[in-house]
Design an enzyme around this catalytic site. Sequence first.
Site, short mmCIF file in Angstrom:
data_model
loop_
_atom_site.label_atom_id
_atom_site.label_comp_id
_atom_site.label_asym_id
_atom_site.label_seq_id
_atom_site.Cartn_x
_atom_site.Cartn_y
_atom_site.Cartn_z
N GLY A 248 -34.97 20.31 21.10
CA GLY A 248 -33.58 20.45 20.60
C GLY A 248 -32.58 21.07 21.33
O GLY A 248 -32.67 21.24 22.69
N THR B 168 -30.10 23.95 23.15
CA THR B 168 -30.01 25.30 23.65
C THR B 168 -29.81 26.46 22.59
O THR B 168 -30.28 27.54 22.39
CB THR B 168 -29.45 25.59 24.85
OG1 THR B 168 -30.14 24.61 25.89
CG2 THR B 168 -29.44 26.97 25.40
N GLU B 169 -28.71 25.88 22.00
CA GLU B 169 -28.26 26.97 21.03
C GLU B 169 -29.21 27.21 19.82
O GLU B 169 -29.41 28.47 19.40
CB GLU B 169 -26.99 26.42 19.98
CG GLU B 169 -25.70 26.48 21.21
CD GLU B 169 -25.71 25.18 22.21
OE1 GLU B 169 -25.05 25.12 23.24
OE2 GLU B 169 -26.49 24.13 22.06
N CYS C 217 -32.35 14.19 26.62
CA CYS C 217 -32.12 15.76 26.95
C CYS C 217 -32.38 15.87 28.62
O CYS C 217 -31.49 16.60 29.18
CB CYS C 217 -33.18 16.60 26.44
SG CYS C 217 -34.93 16.07 26.73
N GLU D 190 -23.39 19.31 28.24
CA GLU D 190 -24.37 18.41 27.98
C GLU D 190 -23.69 17.59 26.87
O GLU D 190 -23.03 17.94 25.80
CB GLU D 190 -25.63 19.05 27.46
CG GLU D 190 -26.51 17.61 27.02
CD GLU D 190 -27.87 18.22 26.46
OE1 GLU D 190 -28.90 17.76 26.88
OE2 GLU D 190 -27.88 19.32 25.81
#
Length: 505
Positions: free
Chosen positions: A234, A236-237, A291, A388
Amino acid sequence: MASNVNIEFRKLFINNEWVDSKSGKTFPVINPSTGESVADIQEADEADVNQAVQAAKKAFERKSTWTQMNASQRGELLIRLAHLIKDNVSIITELNTIDSGKPLTASIGEVLQGVSLLTYYAGLADKINGQTLLSDGPVFSYTRREPIGVCGLIVPWNFPISILCMKIGPALAAGCTLVIKPAEQTPLASLFIASLFKKAEFPAGVVNMVPGYGPTAGAAISNHMDIAKVSFTGSTEVGKLILKASADSNLKKVSLELGGKSPNIIFADADLDYAVEMAHQSIMYHSGQICCAGSRTYVHEDIYEEFVKRSVERAKKRVVGDGFDKKSESGPQVDEDSLKKILDLIESGKKEGAKLHCGGKRMDRSGYFVEPTVFSDVNENMRIGREEIFGPVQSIFKFKTIDEVIEKANNTHYGLAACVFTKDLETSLTVAHAIKAGTIWVNCVNYFSPQQPFGGYKQSGIGRELLVYNKILRLSLLYSLQIKTCKIILYCLTYSMKFCVYEMI
């Protein structure tokens, strides 16, 4: 066009039984092609996750049916599951298209890739071996590879079937037990597959599925003291939150496959028609919701203007529509939040000086559709050049020298993948070795195979998918294992390769 498939499974799957959530709450599944709700699903939260973990923990006890099972028997169960998925490919494909909006051709490719992944790991189940070690003194020492325990698998919405199989295959082959959270946007096909575990005769508690939201069900998995490993794909955060939860709870192992801003580098000697099509597909496939999408297209100055011209022509011809329409090349964005984020980034590109050639707007129809969009004159200081986007937005940069493009390609917080197009072997290998990314495609894009590890450098993640030893095994007795960072380079040997993300199926 629409599907007539029956949405049968709407509950939580725990201990081989379908159960309601303890809170009684449900959440809607929205068809992104229409914006309308198609089903209400039982919503798991912390109490439900705890129930699932206890079932998985019991199934992992020392004398349980699962832990006493021969490795070859685990492989046979995985083969049985793969066959059941293949037997139900039409239903799973339609559910996947309802969930995600992707065209049926892409959905069926994803389901068949899942079958391929499960088949591969079924064959590895009885090939997990330790070592005999030479030791000083009158001792006999050896290593034994053991399953790590209960694994929490958090699956994304963009490829919910293939990534589900990518995670469960090695974990089950090694003898782990599982608690799976499918994405709240795309639970339907995953829940149908959950029903097949019982048909395949996996013991109760080995596989549990708890659909719900990230801040509740996902957080409960990340913080649970009895989960030994979390595998997450999923943003990065969210990956950072999971890593922090591991540190704050029981120091569980984590595998994180996160965001990307992958460079797609086109040299002047590349086959121009082929490079234009590959670059187009690398960012437009699944409406850019990949991604590892080639979201930064670097083109040599000698061919820049012609490349931009042909890319715009190709984008204008792309057919975007309902996934059940056979003419559609790509479908909608997954939800309204994603749509708004993409449109905001497109507006930022226009304001910051990039040249918009086509697209840039929401399509005038129901659902969450964005026009295929092409920008030129993009630089790394623009938001569209560094953030992104996760949408059908091609950003085209210009470069002059190989050293310049390597420096620009590496000037990012991400490092998931990269593409290189050139006929020169020395150029391709120089760039492939210099780019800081986990996968480098040379003269091809988005090519995956069960035999190849996948993962990123920097803020694109930790660890690698499709590495059974790295993912779910621990070594005991006198031995510890360190996995170094791994890069894989795929070199396309012919320009005759037609594009398909799942062409190997």
